[in-house]
Design a protein around this motif. Structure first.
Motif, PDB file in Angstrom:
ATOM      1  N   ALA A 192       0.829  -1.211   0.000  1.00  0.00           N
ATOM      2  CA  ALA A 192       0.000   0.000   0.000  1.00  0.00           C
ATOM      3  C   ALA A 192       0.860   1.257   0.000  1.00  0.00           C
ATOM      4  N   GLY A 193       2.030   1.157  -0.649  1.00  0.00           N
ATOM      5  CA  GLY A 193       2.836   2.336  -0.919  1.00  0.00           C
ATOM      6  C   GLY A 193       2.351   2.999  -2.201  1.00  0.00           C
ATOM      7  N   PRO A 194       3.147   3.909  -2.783  1.00  0.00           N
ATOM      8  CA  PRO A 194       2.714   4.609  -3.997  1.00  0.00           C
ATOM      9  C   PRO A 194       2.290   3.685  -5.133  1.00  0.00           C
ATOM     10  N   SER A 195       3.045   2.620  -5.380  1.00  0.00           N
ATOM     11  CA  SER A 195       2.711   1.724  -6.489  1.00  0.00           C
ATOM     12  C   SER A 195       1.446   0.924  -6.205  1.00  0.00           C
ATOM     13  N   GLY A 196       1.287   0.462  -4.957  1.00  0.00           N
ATOM     14  CA  GLY A 196       0.080  -0.276  -4.605  1.00  0.00           C
ATOM     15  C   GLY A 196      -1.161   0.595  -4.664  1.00  0.00           C
ATOM     16  N   LEU A 197      -1.046   1.844  -4.205  1.00  0.00           N
ATOM     17  CA  LEU A 197      -2.190   2.761  -4.266  1.00  0.00           C
ATOM     18  C   LEU A 197      -2.526   3.106  -5.709  1.00  0.00           C
ATOM     19  N   ALA A 198      -1.496   3.324  -6.536  1.00  0.00           N
ATOM     20  CA  ALA A 198      -1.744   3.600  -7.956  1.00  0.00           C
ATOM     21  C   ALA A 198      -2.472   2.430  -8.605  1.00  0.00           C
ATOM     22  N   THR A 199      -2.078   1.206  -8.266  1.00  0.00           N
ATOM     23  CA  THR A 199      -2.728   0.023  -8.813  1.00  0.00           C
ATOM     24  C   THR A 199      -4.178  -0.059  -8.364  1.00  0.00           C
ATOM     25  N   ALA A 200      -4.398   0.127  -7.070  1.00  0.00           N
ATOM     26  CA  ALA A 200      -5.764   0.056  -6.541  1.00  0.00           C
ATOM     27  C   ALA A 200      -6.657   1.089  -7.202  1.00  0.00           C
ATOM     28  N   ARG A 201      -6.138   2.289  -7.409  1.00  0.00           N
ATOM     29  CA  ARG A 201      -6.931   3.360  -8.027  1.00  0.00           C
ATOM     30  C   ARG A 201      -7.232   3.046  -9.498  1.00  0.00           C
ATOM     31  N   ALA A 202      -6.233   2.605 -10.248  1.00  0.00           N
ATOM     32  CA  ALA A 202      -6.450   2.324 -11.672  1.00  0.00           C
ATOM     33  C   ALA A 202      -7.428   1.168 -11.861  1.00  0.00           C
ATOM     34  N   LEU A 203      -7.326   0.153 -11.028  1.00  0.00           N
ATOM     35  CA  LEU A 203      -8.267  -0.967 -11.126  1.00  0.00           C
ATOM     36  C   LEU A 203      -9.660  -0.542 -10.683  1.00  0.00           C
ATOM     37  N   GLN A 204      -9.718   0.338  -9.705  1.00  0.00           N
ATOM     38  CA  GLN A 204     -11.016   0.869  -9.269  1.00  0.00           C
ATOM     39  C   GLN A 204     -11.723   1.581 -10.415  1.00  0.00           C
TER      40      GLN A 204
ATOM     41  N   GLY B 127     -13.454  -0.713 -12.567  1.00  0.00           N
ATOM     42  CA  GLY B 127     -14.464  -1.547 -11.925  1.00  0.00           C
ATOM     43  C   GLY B 127     -13.987  -2.930 -11.565  1.00  0.00           C
ATOM     44  N   ILE B 128     -12.661  -3.078 -11.364  1.00  0.00           N
ATOM     45  CA  ILE B 128     -12.076  -4.373 -11.039  1.00  0.00           C
ATOM     46  C   ILE B 128     -11.915  -4.478  -9.530  1.00  0.00           C
ATOM     47  N   GLU B 129     -12.410  -5.572  -8.961  1.00  0.00           N
ATOM     48  CA  GLU B 129     -12.375  -5.751  -7.513  1.00  0.00           C
ATOM     49  C   GLU B 129     -11.007  -6.239  -7.042  1.00  0.00           C
ATOM     50  N   ILE B 130     -10.566  -5.710  -5.902  1.00  0.00           N
ATOM     51  CA  ILE B 130      -9.281  -6.123  -5.350  1.00  0.00           C
ATOM     52  C   ILE B 130      -9.396  -6.372  -3.850  1.00  0.00           C
ATOM     53  N   ASP B 131      -8.461  -7.156  -3.338  1.00  0.00           N
ATOM     54  CA  ASP B 131      -8.139  -7.208  -1.924  1.00  0.00           C
ATOM     55  C   ASP B 131      -6.689  -6.759  -1.802  1.00  0.00           C
ATOM     56  N   GLY B 132      -6.450  -5.763  -0.955  1.00  0.00           N
ATOM     57  CA  GLY B 132      -5.097  -5.278  -0.753  1.00  0.00           C
ATOM     58  C   GLY B 132      -4.486  -5.829   0.521  1.00  0.00           C
ATOM     59  N   PHE B 133      -3.170  -6.054   0.499  1.00  0.00           N
ATOM     60  CA  PHE B 133      -2.451  -6.587   1.650  1.00  0.00           C
ATOM     61  C   PHE B 133      -1.258  -5.689   1.939  1.00  0.00           C
ATOM     62  N   GLU B 134      -1.146  -5.243   3.181  1.00  0.00           N
ATOM     63  CA  GLU B 134      -0.053  -4.366   3.584  1.00  0.00           C
ATOM     64  C   GLU B 134       0.483  -4.820   4.932  1.00  0.00           C
ATOM     65  N   ALA B 135       1.798  -5.061   4.996  1.00  0.00           N
ATOM     66  CA  ALA B 135       2.405  -5.570   6.220  1.00  0.00           C
ATOM     67  C   ALA B 135       2.444  -4.529   7.329  1.00  0.00           C
ATOM     68  N   SER B 136       2.418  -3.246   6.977  1.00  0.00           N
ATOM     69  CA  SER B 136       2.464  -2.189   7.981  1.00  0.00           C
ATOM     70  C   SER B 136       1.057  -1.819   8.438  1.00  0.00           C
ATOM     71  N   HIS B 137       0.980  -0.797   9.283  1.00  0.00           N
ATOM     72  CA  HIS B 137      -0.289  -0.433   9.906  1.00  0.00           C
ATOM     73  C   HIS B 137      -1.107   0.562   9.094  1.00  0.00           C
ATOM     74  N   GLY B 138      -0.585   1.045   7.963  1.00  0.00           N
ATOM     75  CA  GLY B 138      -1.328   2.003   7.163  1.00  0.00           C
ATOM     76  C   GLY B 138      -0.697   2.178   5.803  1.00  0.00           C
ATOM     77  N   VAL B 139      -1.257   3.073   4.999  1.00  0.00           N
ATOM     78  CA  VAL B 139      -0.752   3.314   3.656  1.00  0.00           C
ATOM     79  C   VAL B 139       0.498   4.187   3.713  1.00  0.00           C
ATOM     80  N   GLY B 140       1.218   4.221   2.602  1.00  0.00           N
ATOM     81  CA  GLY B 140       2.372   5.100   2.511  1.00  0.00           C
ATOM     82  C   GLY B 140       3.678   4.404   2.246  1.00  0.00           C
ATOM     83  N   GLY B 141       3.746   3.101   2.519  1.00  0.00           N
ATOM     84  CA  GLY B 141       4.973   2.362   2.235  1.00  0.00           C
ATOM     85  C   GLY B 141       6.153   2.934   2.998  1.00  0.00           C
TER      86      GLY B 141
END
Length: 430
Positions: A9-21, A24-38
C-alpha cells in the motif's frame, strides 16, 4: 467478476488500486504495515526513511496528476508525503480495500490463478485469486556487501538510519555516495566527530535549483536526444557546481544520466569547507581501522553502508517471475511473458518518472485486465504482441551502467511513451 490481490500500500500499490477501481475491477489489498504510505511512513517497521529525508524530485513532477499535493514546498519532507498518501487513499476510497498488519507469506499457482497465504491479526489464511499484483517497491531489502577482514565497530546499512542522533560523537565512514549516502553525510557533519566517504567511482551532482526553479522542471517539453542532453547538461552542471574531482571524487567513467545523478550539492559545500573527506574504495578492515586501496587508512566507530538495495520477493518462487540475474525479466517491467497471472508494479527506477509514471503503469495493467474480462480477443492481441514482437527499447538512447541496481532502470520519456502506446492499442481494439 474476477478478483485480484494487490500486495503493498505504498505509492505503487495505491496507484494500482486506483487504476483498477476506475475499471471496476475488484481487489483485496495486503499491507504488512499499519497504514498506507509504504516507505514514506517512517513509523512503518520496514520503512527506510530517515528524519531529514525529502523528495529529490520536485513536487510537480512527482505527484499524481489527478490529486495534486496540498503543499507549496518544491521538495516536501517525508511527513508531508505520508499525509499525502493517506489523503489520496481516503479521497478515492482505497484505504478500506487493504488489510493492514497483514503480511503475504506465500503465493502458489493453482487452477489458472494463485493461492495467496497471508498472516495478520486474525491468524493465517489462504485465498484464491485470479491474479496477483506485486507492488512492494524496490527499496525494501538492503544490499550488504562483504568485506575482507573484521570491523570491530558498528556496521550499519542506511536502511537502519533514522536520526542524526545515531551519529553523535562518532567517527563515521560512509561506504557509497548515492543520494541517501550524501544526505547522511550532510547530517553527520553537524553530529559526528569525523566523517569520511569511501567511493569507488565518480558521480554527477545536480543542484535542486537552476535559474531559480526546480532543476527537473526546466526541460518538460519534447525530450532532447540522449547525446545532446548529456552534452548540454554536463556544461550547465559544470558552470553551477564545478568539477566534483576538485573535491576529491574520482572522475566518472560514464556519461551523465547513465547512472542516477546525486541531487545534493550541499555535500560539495561541506567538502570544500573541510567538514568531511572522500576516501578510496575499502581494501580490508582490521579492527577499528579501514585500509583503503590507495594505501591510506583511517579509524572509525561506525561504518554506514550506503550500498543500495536488491530486489526480493521471498513469497513466490523465482521461476514464476522469470528472474534473469539481479531482476525478473518482464515486459515493460510488468508482465511475465507467460502471462501466468502475476503482475509487477513499481519495479522501475528512472530519473523524473514520479508517481504519475507509476500510475500510467497501473492504467496499462487495468486496461489489460479489463480487456481480459470484457474483450478476450483484444487481450489476446496484446499477449501476442508481447510474445511475438521485439520488446520496446526503454533506454531512451542512454547506455546505463551494467550494475545490478541498474537492471530495472529505464528512461522516463521512453518508458512512459511505450506504456501509453500499449494502453492506447488496448483501448483502440476493445
Amino acid at each position: 467478476m474476477s478478483r485480484y490481490a494487490v500486495i503493498g500500500a505504498g505509492p505503487s500499490g495505491l496507484a494500482t488500486a486506483r487504476a483498477l477501481q476506475v475499471q471496476g475491477i475488484e481487489i483485496d489489498g495486503f499491507e504488512a504495515s499499519h497504514g498506507v504510505g509504504g516507505l514514506w511512513d517512517i513509523t512503518n517497521p520496514r520503512s527506510t526513511m530517515y528524519e531529514s529525508a525529502h523528495l529529490i524530485s520536485s513536487r510537480t513532477t512527482t505527484e499524481f496528476a489527478e490529486f495534486p499535493m496540498d503543499s507549496d514546498a518544491d521538495y516536501p519532507s517525508h511527513r508531508v508525503l505520508r499525509d499525502y498518501f493517506r489523503s489520496y487513499a481516503d479521497h478515492f476510497g482505497l484505504t478500506s480495500r487493504f488489510r493492514f498488519d497483514t503480511r503475504v507469506t506465500r503465493l502458489e499457482p493453482r487452477d489458472g490463478g494463485w493461492d495467496l497465504t497471508s498472516t495478520g491479526p486474525d491468524g493465517t489464511s489462504t485465498r484464491w485469486y485470479e491474479g496477483v499484483v506485486i507492488a512492494i517497491g524496490t527499496l525494501a531489502e538492503p544490499n550488504v556487501p562483504s568485506f575482507v577482514g573484521e570491523f570491530d565497530g558498528e556496521l550499519m546499512h542506511t536502511s537502519a538510519y533514522k536520526s542524526a542522533a545515531q551519529l553523535d560523537g562518532r567517527r563515521v565512514l560512509i561506504v557509497g555516495a548515492g543520494n541517501s549516502g550524501c544526505d547522511l553525510a550532510v547530517d553527520a557533519v553537524h553530529h559526528a566527530a569525523s566523517i569520511d566517504m569511501s567511493v569507488r567511482r565518480g558521480y554527477y551532482f545536480v543542484p535542486r535549483y537552476l535559474f531559480g526553479k526546480p532543476s527537473d522542471t526546466l526541460n518538460q517539453g519534447r525530450p532532447l536526444p540522449a547525446r545532446i542532453k548529456q552534452a548540454l547538461d554536463s556544461r550547465v552542471l559544470k558552470a553551477f557546481t564545478g568539477d566534483p574531482v576538485r573535491f576529491g571524487f574520482p572522475k566518472p567513467d560514464y556519461r551523465i544520466y547513465e547512472s542516477h545523478p546525486i541531487v545534493n550539492t550541499m555535500v560539495l559545500n561541506h567538502l570544500g569547507q573541510g567538514d568531511l573527506r572522500v576516501r578510496a574504495d575499502i581494501e580490508r578492515f582490521d579492527g577499528h581501522t579501514a585500509r583503503f586501496r590507495d594505501g591510506s587508512s583511517g579509524d572509525y566507530d561506525l561504518v554506514m553502508l550506503a550500498t543500495g538495495y536488491r530486489l526480493d520477493y521471498p513469497f513466490v518462487d523465482r521461476e514464476h517471475l522469470h528472474w534473469r540475474g539481479p531482476s525478473p525479466r518482464l515486459f515493460l517491467n510488468m508482465f511475465p511473458a507467460t502471462f501466468n497471472g502475476l503482475y509487477m508494479m513499481g519495479m522501475i527506477e528512472a530519473s523524473g518518472i514520479g508517481w504519475q509514471g507509476r500510475f500510467e503503469q497501473a492504467e496499462l495493467l487495468a486496461s489489460y485486465l479489463a480487456a481480459s474480462e470484457r474483450s478476450p480477443e483484444n487481450a489476446k492481441l496484446f499477449r501476442e504482441r508481447v510474445t511475438g514482437s521485439p520488446w520496446p527499447d526503454v533506454t531512451g538512447g542512454y547506455h546505463y551502467l551494467g550494475l545490478d541496481r541498474m537492471a530495472y532502470y529505464v528512461n522516463n520519456h521512453a518508458y512512459r511513451a511505450a506504456v501509453r502506446h500499449e494502453r492506447d492499442a488496448l483501448e483502440r481494439t476493445r
